[in-house]
Design a protein around this motif. Sequence first.
Motif, PDB file in Angstrom:
ATOM      1  N   LEU A   5     -14.418  -8.130  -4.745  1.00 48.36           N
ATOM      2  CA  LEU A   5     -13.309  -8.865  -5.355  1.00 48.36           C
ATOM      3  C   LEU A   5     -13.415 -10.354  -5.052  1.00 48.36           C
ATOM      4  O   LEU A   5     -13.212 -11.199  -5.939  1.00 48.36           O
ATOM      5  CB  LEU A   5     -11.975  -8.300  -4.848  1.00 48.36           C
ATOM      6  CG  LEU A   5     -10.716  -8.883  -5.467  1.00 48.36           C
ATOM      7  CD1 LEU A   5     -10.709  -8.687  -6.969  1.00 48.36           C
ATOM      8  CD2 LEU A   5      -9.493  -8.235  -4.851  1.00 48.36           C
ATOM      9  N   ILE A   6     -13.754 -10.687  -3.810  1.00 48.12           N
ATOM     10  CA  ILE A   6     -13.924 -12.095  -3.426  1.00 48.12           C
ATOM     11  C   ILE A   6     -15.074 -12.708  -4.220  1.00 48.12           C
ATOM     12  O   ILE A   6     -14.970 -13.838  -4.719  1.00 48.12           O
ATOM     13  CB  ILE A   6     -14.152 -12.228  -1.903  1.00 48.12           C
ATOM     14  CG1 ILE A   6     -12.863 -11.861  -1.158  1.00 48.12           C
ATOM     15  CG2 ILE A   6     -14.601 -13.645  -1.534  1.00 48.12           C
ATOM     16  CD1 ILE A   6     -13.006 -11.775   0.338  1.00 48.12           C
ATOM     17  N   ALA A   7     -16.156 -11.974  -4.389  1.00 44.81           N
ATOM     18  CA  ALA A   7     -17.313 -12.478  -5.151  1.00 44.81           C
ATOM     19  C   ALA A   7     -16.930 -12.732  -6.612  1.00 44.81           C
ATOM     20  O   ALA A   7     -17.345 -13.734  -7.210  1.00 44.81           O
ATOM     21  CB  ALA A   7     -18.469 -11.491  -5.062  1.00 44.81           C
ATOM     22  N   ILE A   8     -16.118 -11.853  -7.171  1.00 44.66           N
ATOM     23  CA  ILE A   8     -15.677 -12.035  -8.561  1.00 44.66           C
ATOM     24  C   ILE A   8     -14.796 -13.277  -8.678  1.00 44.66           C
ATOM     25  O   ILE A   8     -14.942 -14.072  -9.612  1.00 44.66           O
ATOM     26  CB  ILE A   8     -14.932 -10.778  -9.062  1.00 44.66           C
ATOM     27  CG1 ILE A   8     -15.924  -9.625  -9.230  1.00 44.66           C
ATOM     28  CG2 ILE A   8     -14.191 -11.063 -10.366  1.00 44.66           C
ATOM     29  CD1 ILE A   8     -15.277  -8.301  -9.544  1.00 44.66           C
ATOM     30  N   ILE A   9     -13.899 -13.463  -7.728  1.00 44.31           N
ATOM     31  CA  ILE A   9     -13.015 -14.629  -7.753  1.00 44.31           C
ATOM     32  C   ILE A   9     -13.824 -15.915  -7.608  1.00 44.31           C
ATOM     33  O   ILE A   9     -13.632 -16.872  -8.370  1.00 44.31           O
ATOM     34  CB  ILE A   9     -11.932 -14.524  -6.655  1.00 44.31           C
ATOM     35  CG1 ILE A   9     -10.957 -13.398  -6.993  1.00 44.31           C
ATOM     36  CG2 ILE A   9     -11.196 -15.860  -6.488  1.00 44.31           C
ATOM     37  CD1 ILE A   9      -9.973 -13.080  -5.901  1.00 44.31           C
TER      38      ILE A   9
END
Length: 195
Positions: A5-9
């Motif tokens: 999720l952090i990578a997507i953000i």
Amino acid sequence: VVYGLIAIIVGGVAFYEFNASNTVRAQEREADAFHAAMLAFEDNDYVAASALFEEILNSDSSFAPLAGHFLSEVRIAGQGDRAAAADALATAAASGDGVIAELALLKAAYIESPNMTLEDLRTKLEPLTSSTSQLSFLANELIAARAYELGDLEEARRIYNTIVLALDAPEATRFRAERAIATLDTLKQLEGSAQ
């Protein structure tokens, strides 16, 4: 899952920043091209100004409608070509919306009106005369002036009266319409006394 999720953000923010910087660079290029055209225009280099403004007008630049106004000026002042000036304004009117495009349509009509029938002029200006734009009053004033020029004094009077009675008509336009009506009244009196 949290790291994904952090990578997507982070990826989304990076993509947004990349697109934003590309947009800013594109706007800077458009502004630089318009500035170059304006410099040529100010230096009375009508050949260069014409080419530069025409390139902007025929692009998807946000400056395209404004470039059409300046291209028309170059074509009249520098080249004496009223038909080409009207064509540039017609392209500017078609390439945008809002007051710049509306003004281009009105200016093109001013240039072309001496060679137009009253009906052709009405058709050309219909997008303005049927709108709520303040320019609609100037469009109607131009139609009334052409009716007068063609000898249709009753139609000229009718349109001028409409302008005078419009509560939202600009004061200067209303004043000119009142003066035109007074002139029409004088002409009518002179006609009556000549008979």
